[in-house]
Design an enzyme around this catalytic site. Structure first.
Site, PDB file in Angstrom:
ATOM      1  N   LYS A 102       0.823  -1.218   0.000  1.00  0.00           N
ATOM      2  CA  LYS A 102       0.000   0.000   0.000  1.00  0.00           C
ATOM      3  C   LYS A 102       0.850   1.257   0.000  1.00  0.00           C
ATOM      4  O   LYS A 102       0.456   2.269  -0.570  1.00  0.00           O
ATOM      5  CB  LYS A 102      -0.916   0.010   1.229  1.00  0.00           C
ATOM      6  CG  LYS A 102      -2.060  -0.962   1.096  1.00  0.00           C
ATOM      7  CD  LYS A 102      -3.189  -0.561   1.978  1.00  0.00           C
ATOM      8  CE  LYS A 102      -4.489  -1.020   1.372  1.00  0.00           C
ATOM      9  NZ  LYS A 102      -5.632  -0.453   2.034  1.00  0.00           N
ATOM     10  N   LYS A 121      -4.906  -9.391  -6.346  1.00  0.00           N
ATOM     11  CA  LYS A 121      -6.128  -9.637  -5.561  1.00  0.00           C
ATOM     12  C   LYS A 121      -7.236  -8.680  -6.014  1.00  0.00           C
ATOM     13  O   LYS A 121      -6.967  -7.527  -6.317  1.00  0.00           O
ATOM     14  CB  LYS A 121      -5.790  -9.404  -4.085  1.00  0.00           C
ATOM     15  CG  LYS A 121      -6.927  -9.566  -3.109  1.00  0.00           C
ATOM     16  CD  LYS A 121      -6.435  -9.435  -1.686  1.00  0.00           C
ATOM     17  CE  LYS A 121      -6.313  -7.988  -1.257  1.00  0.00           C
ATOM     18  NZ  LYS A 121      -7.427  -7.451  -0.507  1.00  0.00           N
ATOM     19  N   LYS A 132     -11.384  -3.639  -3.421  1.00  0.00           N
ATOM     20  CA  LYS A 132     -12.428  -2.644  -3.653  1.00  0.00           C
ATOM     21  C   LYS A 132     -11.865  -1.264  -3.946  1.00  0.00           C
ATOM     22  O   LYS A 132     -12.510  -0.440  -4.553  1.00  0.00           O
ATOM     23  CB  LYS A 132     -13.475  -2.627  -2.555  1.00  0.00           C
ATOM     24  CG  LYS A 132     -13.003  -2.340  -1.164  1.00  0.00           C
ATOM     25  CD  LYS A 132     -14.220  -2.230  -0.253  1.00  0.00           C
ATOM     26  CE  LYS A 132     -14.121  -3.118   0.977  1.00  0.00           C
ATOM     27  NZ  LYS A 132     -12.874  -2.985   1.733  1.00  0.00           N
TER      28      LYS A 132
HETATM   29  N1  AQP Z   1     -10.021 -10.651  -3.240  1.00  0.00           N
HETATM   30  C1  AQP Z   1     -10.363 -11.164  -2.062  1.00  0.00           C
HETATM   31  N2  AQP Z   1     -10.590 -12.494  -1.942  1.00  0.00           N
HETATM   32  C2  AQP Z   1     -10.949 -13.038  -0.754  1.00  0.00           C
HETATM   33  N3  AQP Z   1     -11.103 -12.314   0.374  1.00  0.00           N
HETATM   34  C3  AQP Z   1     -10.900 -10.990   0.292  1.00  0.00           C
HETATM   35  N4  AQP Z   1     -10.962 -10.010   1.219  1.00  0.00           N
HETATM   36  C4  AQP Z   1     -10.658  -8.834   0.630  1.00  0.00           C
HETATM   37  N5  AQP Z   1     -10.391  -9.017  -0.671  1.00  0.00           N
HETATM   38  C5  AQP Z   1     -10.517 -10.342  -0.908  1.00  0.00           C
HETATM   39  C6  AQP Z   1     -11.332 -10.211   2.607  1.00  0.00           C
HETATM   40  O1  AQP Z   1     -12.431  -9.360   2.887  1.00  0.00           O
HETATM   41  C7  AQP Z   1     -12.336  -8.911   4.234  1.00  0.00           C
HETATM   42  C8  AQP Z   1     -12.445  -7.417   4.292  1.00  0.00           C
HETATM   43  O2  AQP Z   1     -11.499  -6.847   3.455  1.00  0.00           O
HETATM   44  P1  AQP Z   1     -10.928  -5.402   3.663  1.00  0.00           P
HETATM   45  O3  AQP Z   1     -12.016  -4.428   3.689  1.00  0.00           O
HETATM   46  O4  AQP Z   1     -10.022  -5.383   4.835  1.00  0.00           O
HETATM   47  O5  AQP Z   1      -9.971  -5.277   2.420  1.00  0.00           O
HETATM   48  P2  AQP Z   1     -10.183  -4.992   0.862  1.00  0.00           P
HETATM   49  O6  AQP Z   1     -11.550  -5.223   0.419  1.00  0.00           O
HETATM   50  O7  AQP Z   1      -9.118  -5.698   0.152  1.00  0.00           O
HETATM   51  O8  AQP Z   1      -9.951  -3.436   0.930  1.00  0.00           O
HETATM   52  P3  AQP Z   1      -9.164  -2.382   0.150  1.00  0.00           P
HETATM   53  O9  AQP Z   1      -9.542  -1.069   0.724  1.00  0.00           O
HETATM   54  O10 AQP Z   1      -9.304  -2.564  -1.299  1.00  0.00           O
HETATM   55  O11 AQP Z   1      -7.724  -2.546   0.582  1.00  0.00           O
HETATM   56  P4  AQP Z   1      -6.597  -3.599   0.665  1.00  0.00           P
HETATM   57  O12 AQP Z   1      -5.618  -3.061  -0.319  1.00  0.00           O
HETATM   58  O13 AQP Z   1      -6.236  -3.396   2.081  1.00  0.00           O
HETATM   59  O14 AQP Z   1      -6.946  -4.977   0.407  1.00  0.00           O
HETATM   60  C9  AQP Z   1     -11.006  -9.414   4.781  1.00  0.00           C
HETATM   61  O15 AQP Z   1     -11.241 -10.575   5.543  1.00  0.00           O
HETATM   62  C10 AQP Z   1     -10.229  -9.732   3.554  1.00  0.00           C
HETATM   63  O16 AQP Z   1      -9.279 -10.746   3.782  1.00  0.00           O
END
Ligand code: AQP
Length: 336
Positions: free
Chosen positions: A119, A201, A204
């Site tokens: 990040k 991955k 969002k």
């Molecule tokens: N692609 C994914 N596949 C499986 N599980 C996922 N999670 C996130 N992406 C995937 C799981 O969802 C939960 C919440 O996620 P989050 O809000 O912490 O992270 P995010 O959706 O990935 O958010 P961002 O803002 O886009 O940021 P980053 O870059 O931090 O990932 C978690 O249990 C996560 O494992």
């Protein structure tokens, strides 16, 4: 340790945008499944808005994302009778225990966190110190409630390990205080990949919107995104994560929604091309999300959300305040 209260399973999602199919399959759908199966446990699922501001957020959008996520939690099937739902920033104890966790975290261990390293590189407006100390706050979120299990996607594994280390470290230094939690990471779906770049991955907050299915996308957009997912030139529906990452990712999505195994999917599509497979998958995903969207629309305008989240806040607050008091006392903070 907690009298008659049931043991706790806890998790959260950041309101950094509209949840994706990755969040749904890797986290939400799993929360609901576990909630329905693990009857001896009580569930605490929160909206991780403090974590969201570790990278810049537009205040109006953040507020809207919190509301949307609250409705999506219920729309996906979390029920207040089994799950305490609350917003992280409404319980001040999270930030307070987060600071205590920072005081026992080492720079070296935080520097090793791959999410921070990834990040940090994406930040054009400067890297906040909160992004660096994010895992200490996450440890606080979990330890505050003595959660035994934490269902998360694969990307949170390292943070969870650190949470365990911090719990053990605190217990050793100050005496038995925290339950050491375990992660619950599904074998399948713990990392749903971007549809346009299966080495990444599905996120969002990612910029490549075409590779990311958002739960509130119009159904026609969802189908289009699935149909235009990147595959390979072999034209054979076969699971091989290393050599066929695109089709393997799609097969994981297919398997999680249809409950068919990879072998059953392979058999079903022998001698049929990717076109047929993707068309069916597009219908499957859109069908599953349509149910969530219909419930979401009912809930978001029902006026019930605030009452439910107020109830959750009250319940979480009691546990959090009690635990923080105990922690302060052990460390020697304050006068009492
Ligand atoms: N692609 C994914 N596949 C499986 N599980 C996922 N999670 C996130 N992406 C995937 C799981 O969802 C939960 C919440 O996620 P989050 O809000 O912490 O992270 P995010 O959706 O990935 O958010 P961002 O803002 O886009 O940021 P980053 O870059 O931090 O990932 C978690 O249990 C996560 O494992």
């Amino acid at each position: 340790m907690r009298g008659k209260m049931k043991k706790i399973v806890l998790s959260g999602i950041k309101p950094t945008g509209i949840p994706t199919l990755g969040n749904y399959l890797g986290a939400l759908k799993n929360f609901v499944k576990l909630q329905n199966e693990m009857k001896d446990y009580e569930f605490f699922i929160f909206i991780a808005d403090l974590h969201a501001i570790t990278v810049p957020q537009d205040p109006k959008e953040l507020k809207q994302n919190i509301k949307n996520l609250a409705a999506i939690y219920l729309a996906a099937g979390l029920v207040p009778e089994r799950t305490t739902l609350f917003v992280q920033s409404e319980i001040n104890e999270h930030a307070a225990l987060g600071f205590v966790m920072q005081s026992i975290s080492y720079m070296g261990e935080l520097e090793r966190m791959t999410q921070y390293k990834d990040k940090m590189q994406k930040q054009v407006q400067g890297v906040s110190s909160a992004l660096f100390t994010y895992p200490s706050l996450m440890a606080a979120d979990i330890l505050l409630y003595d959660a035994e299990y934490v269902p998360v996607g694969d990307d949170q594994k390292q943070h969870l390990e650190l949470t365990r280390d911090l719990a053990i470290r605190f217990n050793n230094r100050f005496g038995e205080t925290f339950v050491v939690p375990e992660g619950l990471i599904s074998e399948k779906g713990a990392r749903i990949m971007d549809l346009q770049d299966p080495s990444k991955k599905m996120d969002k907050s990612s910029e490549g919107e075409r590779g990311c299915v958002f739960l509130l996308d119009p159904l026609s957009t969802i189908k289009k995104k699935i149909k235009s997912a990147v595959t390979d030139s072999e034209a054979q529906v076969r699971y091989d994560k290393d050599n066929k990452p695109g089709i393997s990712n799609l097969m994981t999505i297919y398997s999680l929604i249809s409950e068919l195994s990879y072998e059953e999917i392979e058999e079903k599509y022998t001698s049929r091309g990717y076109g047929d497979f993707k068309k069916d998958l597009a219908e499957l995903v859109a069908g599953e999300i349509e149910v969530v969207q219909n419930r979401y629309r009912e809930i978001i305008n029902s006026g019930k959300l605030d009452a439910l989240f107020d109830q959750g806040k009250e319940k979480a607050k009691v546990l959090a305040a009690k635990k923080l008091h105990k922690v302060y006392k052990k460390i020697g903070l304050g006068r009492y």
